[in-house]
Design a protein around this motif. Structure first.
Motif, mmCIF file in Angstrom:
data_model
loop_
_atom_site.group_PDB
_atom_site.id
_atom_site.type_symbol
_atom_site.label_atom_id
_atom_site.label_comp_id
_atom_site.label_asym_id
_atom_site.label_seq_id
_atom_site.Cartn_x
_atom_site.Cartn_y
_atom_site.Cartn_z
ATOM 1 N N VAL A 254 7.852 42.632 -13.753
ATOM 2 C CA VAL A 254 6.609 43.193 -14.292
ATOM 3 C C VAL A 254 5.899 42.113 -15.107
ATOM 4 O O VAL A 254 6.515 41.447 -15.932
ATOM 5 C CB VAL A 254 6.896 44.409 -15.219
ATOM 6 N N CYS A 255 4.596 41.941 -14.852
ATOM 7 C CA CYS A 255 3.755 41.058 -15.671
ATOM 8 C C CYS A 255 2.648 41.917 -16.282
ATOM 9 O O CYS A 255 2.071 42.768 -15.593
ATOM 10 C CB CYS A 255 3.126 39.945 -14.821
ATOM 11 N N ILE A 256 2.377 41.676 -17.557
ATOM 12 C CA ILE A 256 1.388 42.488 -18.275
ATOM 13 C C ILE A 256 0.331 41.578 -18.894
ATOM 14 O O ILE A 256 0.662 40.546 -19.478
ATOM 15 C CB ILE A 256 2.074 43.320 -19.387
ATOM 16 N N ASP A 257 -0.931 41.964 -18.738
ATOM 17 C CA ASP A 257 -2.039 41.193 -19.306
ATOM 18 C C ASP A 257 -2.997 42.139 -20.018
ATOM 19 O O ASP A 257 -3.543 43.050 -19.418
ATOM 20 C CB ASP A 257 -2.780 40.457 -18.180
ATOM 21 N N LYS A 258 -3.165 41.916 -21.324
ATOM 22 C CA LYS A 258 -4.144 42.669 -22.106
ATOM 23 C C LYS A 258 -5.155 41.676 -22.665
ATOM 24 O O LYS A 258 -5.014 41.192 -23.766
ATOM 25 C CB LYS A 258 -3.446 43.387 -23.269
ATOM 26 N N GLY A 259 -6.131 41.296 -21.865
ATOM 27 C CA GLY A 259 -7.211 40.460 -22.384
ATOM 28 C C GLY A 259 -7.134 38.977 -22.067
ATOM 29 O O GLY A 259 -8.087 38.249 -22.326
ATOM 30 N N THR A 260 -6.012 38.510 -21.514
ATOM 31 C CA THR A 260 -5.901 37.070 -21.222
ATOM 32 C C THR A 260 -6.770 36.674 -20.029
ATOM 33 O O THR A 260 -7.466 35.661 -20.076
ATOM 34 C CB THR A 260 -4.424 36.677 -20.984
ATOM 35 N N PHE A 261 -6.750 37.485 -18.972
ATOM 36 C CA PHE A 261 -7.609 37.200 -17.823
ATOM 37 C C PHE A 261 -9.072 37.224 -18.260
ATOM 38 O O PHE A 261 -9.875 36.392 -17.828
ATOM 39 C CB PHE A 261 -7.352 38.206 -16.690
ATOM 40 N N ASP A 262 -9.407 38.145 -19.161
ATOM 41 C CA ASP A 262 -10.768 38.202 -19.728
ATOM 42 C C ASP A 262 -11.118 36.882 -20.405
ATOM 43 O O ASP A 262 -12.185 36.306 -20.177
ATOM 44 C CB ASP A 262 -10.883 39.322 -20.768
ATOM 45 N N ALA A 263 -10.215 36.403 -21.270
ATOM 46 C CA ALA A 263 -10.473 35.171 -22.027
ATOM 47 C C ALA A 263 -10.626 33.974 -21.096
ATOM 48 O O ALA A 263 -11.520 33.142 -21.279
ATOM 49 C CB ALA A 263 -9.339 34.933 -23.026
ATOM 50 N N ILE A 264 -9.774 33.910 -20.072
ATOM 51 C CA ILE A 264 -9.843 32.808 -19.099
ATOM 52 C C ILE A 264 -11.172 32.864 -18.335
ATOM 53 O O ILE A 264 -11.798 31.842 -18.072
ATOM 54 C CB ILE A 264 -8.628 32.866 -18.144
ATOM 55 N N SER A 265 -11.603 34.085 -18.027
ATOM 56 C CA SER A 265 -12.859 34.272 -17.278
ATOM 57 C C SER A 265 -14.078 33.833 -18.063
ATOM 58 O O SER A 265 -15.119 33.522 -17.491
ATOM 59 C CB SER A 265 -13.035 35.754 -16.919
ATOM 60 N N LEU A 266 -13.952 33.848 -19.391
ATOM 61 C CA LEU A 266 -15.089 33.473 -20.241
ATOM 62 C C LEU A 266 -15.140 31.973 -20.503
ATOM 63 O O LEU A 266 -16.046 31.488 -21.161
ATOM 64 C CB LEU A 266 -15.000 34.214 -21.580
ATOM 65 N N ASN A 267 -14.150 31.249 -19.997
ATOM 66 C CA ASN A 267 -14.094 29.806 -20.212
ATOM 67 C C ASN A 267 -15.310 29.145 -19.573
ATOM 68 O O ASN A 267 -15.547 29.302 -18.381
ATOM 69 C CB ASN A 267 -12.802 29.244 -19.601
ATOM 70 N N PRO A 268 -16.100 28.401 -20.359
ATOM 71 C CA PRO A 268 -17.316 27.803 -19.802
ATOM 72 C C PRO A 268 -17.036 26.678 -18.795
ATOM 73 O O PRO A 268 -17.889 26.363 -17.970
ATOM 74 C CB PRO A 268 -18.048 27.251 -21.027
ATOM 75 N N ASP A 269 -15.829 26.099 -18.841
ATOM 76 C CA ASP A 269 -15.505 25.010 -17.913
ATOM 77 C C ASP A 269 -14.838 25.559 -16.664
ATOM 78 O O ASP A 269 -13.655 25.881 -16.680
ATOM 79 C CB ASP A 269 -14.548 23.987 -18.570
ATOM 80 N N ASN A 270 -15.608 25.699 -15.619
ATOM 81 C CA ASN A 270 -15.061 26.031 -14.315
ATOM 82 C C ASN A 270 -14.262 27.334 -14.296
ATOM 83 O O ASN A 270 -13.103 27.371 -13.875
ATOM 84 C CB ASN A 270 -14.172 24.863 -13.843
ATOM 85 N N ALA A 271 -14.890 28.421 -14.731
ATOM 86 C CA ALA A 271 -14.226 29.727 -14.819
ATOM 87 C C ALA A 271 -13.716 30.213 -13.461
ATOM 88 O O ALA A 271 -12.637 30.789 -13.371
ATOM 89 C CB ALA A 271 -15.183 30.750 -15.421
ATOM 90 N N VAL A 272 -14.465 29.947 -12.402
ATOM 91 C CA VAL A 272 -14.065 30.419 -11.057
ATOM 92 C C VAL A 272 -12.735 29.787 -10.662
ATOM 93 O O VAL A 272 -11.811 30.463 -10.198
ATOM 94 C CB VAL A 272 -15.160 30.116 -10.006
ATOM 95 N N GLU A 273 -12.634 28.478 -10.866
ATOM 96 C CA GLU A 273 -11.405 27.749 -10.534
ATOM 97 C C GLU A 273 -10.241 28.241 -11.401
ATOM 98 O O GLU A 273 -9.123 28.419 -10.920
ATOM 99 C CB GLU A 273 -11.628 26.239 -10.742
ATOM 100 N N LYS A 274 -10.515 28.500 -12.670
ATOM 101 C CA LYS A 274 -9.466 28.970 -13.591
ATOM 102 C C LYS A 274 -8.966 30.362 -13.178
ATOM 103 O O LYS A 274 -7.779 30.661 -13.285
ATOM 104 C CB LYS A 274 -9.974 28.952 -15.029
#
Length: 201
Positions: A112-132
């Protein structure tokens, strides 16, 4: 984020306050209820991605889960969660400073892997969010066992968008109920909480 966790670490050391629970306590309870409802084995390997203050790990350990790992790229977050876990007298929790997008190969085999907000934070990264985001999906694919579950809580992505982001190698298993809101005659959810299952191949 380091600055935020350094502040919270200082506050915890001074006042015993554990800090912010992302998406509130209800989001933690929602995940715990799902784990219990689906009778996830107490010795199942569980990974908390971007553990922050480790509150979810504490609650999992209190329920009897004995093989839980929390990772965060912020050393201050890991220090904070370590202090909280120690104060709670829990010993069956592993904490590691890791960047989920660049994980060491030995970190794998989770049920089981759990994510509460980390994918959100990564998605907001201004440097190459799609690649991240692609790197995130690849990392998830690598650490999660076949047929393993991925529980994600997001305030930036709708159910449809998340289905699109995780369409390769994962299928939707369940949509978890989240609070609804109404605005201008339309209603919706401010938070999406989904469970994906990793497909065999």
């Amino acid at each position: 984020w380091d600055a935020v966790y350094e502040r919270e670490l200082h506050t915890f050391q001074e006042y015993g306050d554990t800090g912010e629970i992302w998406f509130g306590e209800e989001s933690v309870n929602r995940l715990l209820r799902w784990m219990q409802k689906h009778k996830i084995s107490l010795d199942a390997a569980v990974l908390d991605i971007g553990t922050g203050n480790g509150v979810l790990l504490v609650e999992l350990a209190k329920l009897g889960f004995s093989n839980i790992t929390g990772i965060d790229y912020s050393p201050s977050a890991i220090q904070l969660s370590g202090s909280i876990i120690e104060k709670e007298g829990l010993s069956n929790v592993t904490l590691k400073v890791e960047d989920f997008l660049n994980l060491p190969t030995e970190l794998s085999g989770f049920h089981v892997c759990i994510d509460k907000g980390t994918f959100d934070a990564i998605s907001l990264n201004p440097d190459n969010a799609v690649e991240k985001r692609k790197q995130y999906v690849n990392s998830l694919s690598r650490v999660l066992k076949a047929n393993g579950f991925f529980l994600i809580t997001s305030c930036n992505w709708t159910k449809e968008e998340l289905l699109n982001e995780f369409c390769e190698g994962f299928e939707l298993f369940e949509v978890l109920p989240t609070p609804k809101f109404s605005f201008g005659g339309r209603s919706g959810n401010s938070v999406a909480a989904l469970v994906f299952q990793k497909t065999k191949h």
